[in-house]
Design an enzyme around this catalytic site. Structure first.
Site, short mmCIF file in Angstrom:
data_model
loop_
_atom_site.label_atom_id
_atom_site.label_comp_id
_atom_site.label_asym_id
_atom_site.label_seq_id
_atom_site.Cartn_x
_atom_site.Cartn_y
_atom_site.Cartn_z
N GLU A 164 -1.15 3.65 -2.00
CA GLU A 164 -2.55 3.20 -1.97
C GLU A 164 -2.68 1.75 -1.47
OE1 GLU A 164 -5.05 4.22 -5.33
OE2 GLU A 164 -4.17 6.22 -5.41
C1 LIG Z 1 5.24 9.13 -4.42
C2 LIG Z 1 4.35 8.92 -3.23
C3 LIG Z 1 3.08 9.46 -3.24
C4 LIG Z 1 2.25 9.30 -2.12
N1 LIG Z 1 1.02 9.91 -2.09
C5 LIG Z 1 0.30 9.90 -0.94
C6 LIG Z 1 -0.89 10.68 -0.79
O1 LIG Z 1 -1.33 11.36 -1.72
N2 LIG Z 1 -1.53 10.68 0.41
C7 LIG Z 1 -1.09 9.95 1.46
O2 LIG Z 1 -1.71 9.99 2.52
N3 LIG Z 1 0.03 9.17 1.36
C8 LIG Z 1 0.73 9.15 0.20
N4 LIG Z 1 1.88 8.40 0.08
C9 LIG Z 1 2.26 7.53 1.18
C10 LIG Z 1 2.12 6.05 0.83
O3 LIG Z 1 0.78 5.69 0.83
C11 LIG Z 1 2.97 5.28 1.85
O4 LIG Z 1 4.30 5.39 1.38
C12 LIG Z 1 2.56 3.86 2.00
O5 LIG Z 1 1.37 3.80 2.72
C13 LIG Z 1 3.61 3.04 2.74
O6 LIG Z 1 4.01 3.69 3.89
P1 LIG Z 1 5.54 3.89 4.23
O7 LIG Z 1 6.22 4.34 3.00
O8 LIG Z 1 5.69 4.73 5.44
O9 LIG Z 1 6.05 2.43 4.54
P2 LIG Z 1 5.98 1.66 5.95
O10 LIG Z 1 4.58 1.60 6.44
O11 LIG Z 1 7.01 2.20 6.86
O12 LIG Z 1 6.39 0.21 5.49
C14 LIG Z 1 7.72 -0.14 5.11
C15 LIG Z 1 7.66 -1.53 4.49
O13 LIG Z 1 7.15 -2.47 5.44
C16 LIG Z 1 5.98 -3.10 4.94
N5 LIG Z 1 5.05 -3.28 6.05
C17 LIG Z 1 4.50 -2.33 6.85
N6 LIG Z 1 3.70 -2.89 7.76
C18 LIG Z 1 3.75 -4.22 7.55
C19 LIG Z 1 3.14 -5.35 8.16
N7 LIG Z 1 2.31 -5.22 9.19
N8 LIG Z 1 3.41 -6.57 7.67
C20 LIG Z 1 4.24 -6.74 6.60
N9 LIG Z 1 4.85 -5.72 5.99
C21 LIG Z 1 4.60 -4.48 6.45
C22 LIG Z 1 5.43 -2.17 3.86
O14 LIG Z 1 4.65 -2.83 2.90
C23 LIG Z 1 6.72 -1.63 3.28
O15 LIG Z 1 7.23 -2.55 2.37
C24 LIG Z 1 2.71 8.55 -1.02
C25 LIG Z 1 4.00 8.01 -1.03
C26 LIG Z 1 4.82 8.20 -2.12
C27 LIG Z 1 6.21 7.65 -2.06
#
Ligand SMILES: Cc1cc2nc3c(=O)[nH]c(=O)nc-3n(C[C@H](O)[C@H](O)[C@H](O)COP(=O)(O)OP(=O)(O)OC[C@H]3O[C@@H](n4cnc5c(N)ncnc54)[C@H](O)[C@@H]3O)c2cc1C
Length: 644
Positions: free
Chosen positions: A423
Site C-alpha cells: 500500500e
Molecule cells: C504480501 C503482499 C500483499 C500484497 N497485496 C497486494 C494487493 O492486494 N494488490 C496489489 O496490487 N499489490 C499487492 N502487493 C504488492 C505491493 O503493493 C508491492 O509489493 C509494492 O507496491 C512494492 O512493489 P515491489 O515489491 O515490486 O517493489 P519495487 O517497486 O520493485 O521496489 C523495490 C524497492 O525499491 C524501492 N523503490 C522503488 N521505486 C523507488 C524510487 N523511485 N525511489 C526510491 N525507492 C524506490 C521500493 O520502496 C522497494 O524498497 C502485495 C505484496 C505483498 C508482498
C-alpha cells in the site's frame, strides 16, 4: 507465459510522466501538511483536536457491533492455528460474514453497516493487535478492494450491482501489481481492448493479489495498448478466462489468500468500467488516500499490544537483582514505546476524523500516518522482541508446550514487516510527500527548472510569476513570532508548539534552498528530500500530540495529565530528531555514499561477497529440486474460483 519473462523498457522520465498524470493536481480543501511545507504552521487546521467519542458517547449500534466483534475474536478466532495452518477457517470467514464485517464501510442503503471512518478504524485497531491475517482479509476487501473505488467513482448501476454483494460477504481484491509493476505503474502490461460491442477484453497477469484465491470480485487495472491509458474495472472471478495460477506464500501473514491471477480474453461489460476510461491510476491513488488509513490504525493496535507485553514482562522478569524494566537500557525502550504509541494514535485518530469530516484534503496526512506509524511500529515490535529476550524469538506453540504464556512476538514480527512495503512502500510514501512539498515551487518556478522551456519563456515566467511570489513569500519565511508568550494557553506544552512553528518556517526555507542549490537535480536528491519529509512528519506528530493533550485537559478527562506527560517526552525526542535532520541536510555523506553504491552495483566490491555460498551456486548445486524445478503450488481450491 509469465510476465516475468517480458521486459518493458520504460525510462525514468516516462515513469515520472505516468505518475504525474495520475497525480491529483488540485488542492480544493485545506491540508495541514501542505501548508507546513509552505512554511505556514496552521495549527487552526487541527486544533481544537477532535477527541474521538468515549465508549459511552459512541453510537449504540456501533458499540454493539464492537462488543460482538470482540467476543467473536475471543471465542472463535485461534490466531496461532490460523498462522500454523496457513488457512482461514471456514467458520471464521462465515462468522465475519454473519457479523456484517465485510460491509463495515458500505453505506446502509447498499446493505452495509454504514460505519464512519473512525468506527471502521476502531475495528482495524482492535484487529491489528490480534490477527494480521484477518486484518489483511478485511482491509484488502474494503479499504482498497471493490467497495472503496465503487463508493468514490462507481456509477449507480455498479454500486447497486456490487455493493450489496460485497456487504453480504462476497470477498473482493485489488489487482494492480504485476511482475514488473511494483512501485512503477508505467510498466503495466495487462491490456483492456474495447471490442465492437463496446465491451472490454482483458488479457494479462496480476501478481500478489491479496484475497485473490478466495475472491469473488476484483478491481483490475489494465491499459489500452493504443492510448496507453490505464483504466479500472470490476471483474468477477467466476468469469471465463480468470484463473488463479499460483498461491503466493510469505514470511508472515501465512494464511493470506494471495494469488497470481491470469486473465485470458476475459470479456468485461462496458458498464464495469469504474469512473472514466483512462482514469484508473487516479482512481487507484484516490482510493488509497482514505484506504491507506487502515494500516496506520492497525499499527496503533499492534503498538499497544507491544506496550502491554513489555510493561508486564519487564516488571515480572528479574535479572541482576531487579526487574529488567528498571535497568536503564530497557527502561528507555519502554519510554520510547509509550511516547511513540501515544503520538501514533494522535496522528491516526486525527487523520481518520479529518477524513470523516470531509473538510480536509488528507492525502498528505494519510501518507504521513502510513509512513510514520509503520516505521515506528516496526521499531516497537523489534524492541519488544529484544525485551522479551529468547521468549520473544520462540513460537507461541513452543512456549505453550513448555507451560509458558504463549505471547506471539515472533508471529507479530513476521506479520508486521510487510506494512512498510505494501500500500505504498516507505520510500514511495516519502517520494509522494516530497513531490507535494515542492509543488508550489514547481508551479511558480517550474519553467526555470525545465530544460525544455526556451529562454524567452523562462524570462517571462521569472518576471510574471517568480518575482511577485518570492518577493513576499521568502522574506516572510524568516519572520514570525515563534517565541514566548505565543501559545501560552497550552501551558507547559507551549514550548513544543513554538518550536514547531519556528521550524515550520525553517522547513519551508530549506525546501526553497534545495530548489535553488540543486535546481532540476533536486528530484534525484532523495536523501535531502526524504529528510525534509521526515521533519514535516515529526512536526505533524508534535502538533497533533500537543493539541490532543490540550483537548483532553479542556475536557477534564482523567487521562489528561498522563497524556501531557507522554506528549512532553515525545516532543523532546522529536525536537532532537528535527535538529539532527536539519543539520544533516547540508552536512552529510550523501554524495560519497551514492558513489559507493554505484561502484557496488558495478561489481567493484564483489570481493566482499567471497566466502559464502553465492546465490547461483546455492540454487544450482544445493537444492536443485526445490529451487529451480519450481512446480507452482496451486491454490488449495476444490471449488470454482470465486466461491468460498
Ligand atoms: C504480501 C503482499 C500483499 C500484497 N497485496 C497486494 C494487493 O492486494 N494488490 C496489489 O496490487 N499489490 C499487492 N502487493 C504488492 C505491493 O503493493 C508491492 O509489493 C509494492 O507496491 C512494492 O512493489 P515491489 O515489491 O515490486 O517493489 P519495487 O517497486 O520493485 O521496489 C523495490 C524497492 O525499491 C524501492 N523503490 C522503488 N521505486 C523507488 C524510487 N523511485 N525511489 C526510491 N525507492 C524506490 C521500493 O520502496 C522497494 O524498497 C502485495 C505484496 C505483498 C508482498
Amino acid at each position: 507465459m509469465s510476465q516475468g519473462a517480458h521486459k518493458v523498457k520504460v525510462s525514468e522520465a516516462e515513469a515520472m510522466e505516468v505518475a504525474e498524470a495520475s497525480r491529483e493536481k488540485q488542492w480544493r480543501k485545506p491540508s495541514f501538511l501542505r501548508e507546513l511545507f509552505l512554511g505556514n504552521f496552521r495549527l487552526d487546521l487541527l486544533h481544537p483536536y477532535p477527541l474521538p467519542p468515549t465508549e459511552e458517547e459512541e453510537r449504540p449500534e456501533f458499540r454493539a457491533f464492537y462488543n460482538a466483534f470482540e467476543e467473536f475474536l475471543r471465542n472463535e478466532v485461534d490466531s496461532v492455528e490460523i498462522d500454523h495452518s496457513g488457512e482461514y477457517p471456514d467458520h471464521v470467514v462465515d462468522g465475519l460474514r454473519k457479523l456484517g464485517a465485510f460491509g463495515m464501510k458500505i453505506p446502509k442503503e447498499y446493505g452495509g453497516l454504514g460505519f464512519s471512518q473512525l468506527e471502521y478504524q476502531r475495528i482495524m485497531q482492535l484487529l491489528g493487535a490480534v490477527d494480521g491475517n484477518l486484518s489483511a482479509l478485511l482491509s484488502a476487501h474494503q479499504s482498497i478492494g471493490v467497495p472503496q473505488p465503487l463508493k468514490l467513482f462507481g456509477s449507480e448501476a455498479l454500486k447497486k450491482e456490487y455493493l450489496p454483494r460485497c456487504a453480504a460477504g462476497e470477498i473482493s481484491a485489488f489487482a494492480l501489481t504485476e511482475s514488473q509493476v511494483g512501485s512503477d505503474p508505467a510498466r503495466l502490461l495487462t491490456t483492456a481492448v474495447q471490442n465492437e460491442d463496446g465491451d472490454y477484453v482483458l488479457n494479462g497477469e496480476k501478481l500478489w493479489c491479496t484475497n485473490g484465491t478466495i475472491a469473488d470480485l476484483l478491481v483490475v487495472m489494465a491499459r489500452d495498448p493504443e492510448t496507453k491509458k490505464i483504466s479500472a474495472f470490476v471483474v468477477e472471478a467466476a468469469w471465463e478466462g480468470v484463473h488463479v495460477e499460483h498461491r503466493c506464500r510469505f514470511m508472515g501473514l501465512r494464511a493470506l489468500a494471495n494469488a497470481v491471477i491470469s486473465f485470458k480474453d476475459v470479456k468485461v461489460p462496458a458498464g464495469n468500467l469504474i469512473g472514466e476510461e483512462g482514469k484508473g491510476l487516479k482512481i487507484a491513488l484516490t482510493t488509497l488516500n482514505d484506504g491507506r488509513l487502515s494500516i496506520p490504525n492497525g499499527s496503533v493496535g499492534a503498538a499497544k499490544l507491544c506496550l502491554e507485553i513489555c510493561r508486564k514482562w519487564s516488571s515480572e522478569r528479574v535479572q541482576w537483582g531487579k526487574p529488567v524494566g528498571k535497568h536503564e537500557a530497557i527502561a528507555h525502550k519502554i519510554a520510547d514505546m509509550a511516547a511513540y504509541t501515544y503520538a501514533m494514535e494522535s496522528i491516526a485518530d486525527l487523520a481518520t476524523q479529518m477524513a470523516d469530516s470531509g473538510r480536509f484534503d488528507i492525502r498528505l496526512e494519510a501518507a504521513a500516518c502510513k509512513e510514520w506509524n509503520t516505521f515506528r511500529t516496526w521499531q516497537i515490535v523489534d524492541e519488544t522482541m529484544q525485551i522479551r529476550g529468547g521468549r520473544g524469538y520462540e513460537t507461541e506453540r513452543s512456549l505453550a508446550a513448555r507451560g509458558e504464556e504463549p505471547i506471539g512476538v515472533e508471529r507479530m514480527m513476521r506479520d508486521y514487516r510487510i506494512n512498510k512495503i505494501f500500500e505504498g512502500s516507505t520510500e514511495i510514501m516519502h517520494l509522494f510527500m516530497a513531490r507535494e512539498a515542492v509543488d508550489k515551487h514547481l508551479e511558480v518556478a517550474g519553467s526555470i527548472l525545465d530544460p525544455r522551456k526556451s529562454m524567452e519563456e523562462k524570462a517571462t515566467d521569472f518576471v510574471q510569476k517568480m518575482v511577485p511570489f518570492y518577493a513576499t513569500w521568502y522574506p516572510s519565511r524568516w519572520f514570525g513570532w515563534g517565541h514566548y508568550p505565543r501559545y501560552q494557553e497550552f501551558g507547559d506544552l507551549a514550548g513544543h508548539l513554538r518550536f514547531a512553528e519556528r521550524n515550520t518556517r525553517r522547513l519551508a526555507r530549506q525546501v526553497f534552498h534545495g530548489m535553488v542549490v540543486y535546481g532540476p537535480k533536486l528530484q534525484n536528491k532523495q536523501a535531502f528530500l526524504f529528510r525534509l519529509v521526515d521533519v514535516a512528519n515529526e512536526l505533524f506528530a508534535m502538533a497533533a500530540s500537543v493539541s490532543r493533550a490540550q483537548a483532553l485537559r479542556q475536557a477534564r478527562r482523567p487521562e489528561a495529565e498522563k497524556a501531557a506527560e507522554l506528549t512532553d517526552v515525545f516532543c523532546r525526542m522529536a525536537r532532537r530528531r528535527v535538529r539532527g535532520l536539519f543539520r544533516d541536510l547540508w552536512s552529510n555523506d550523501d554524495v560519497r555514499k551514492y558513489q559507493l553504491a554505484l561502484r557496488v552495483l558495478d561489481g567493484r566490491h564483489v570481493w566482499m561477497e567471497r566466502g559464502i555460498l553465492n546465490l547461483d551456486a546455492s540454487a544450482r548445486e544445493i537444492k536443485p529440486d526445490r529451487m529451480l524445478d519450481r512446480k507452482p503450488e496451486r491454490a488449495p481450491v476444490d471449488r470454482p474460483v470465486g466461491t468460498h
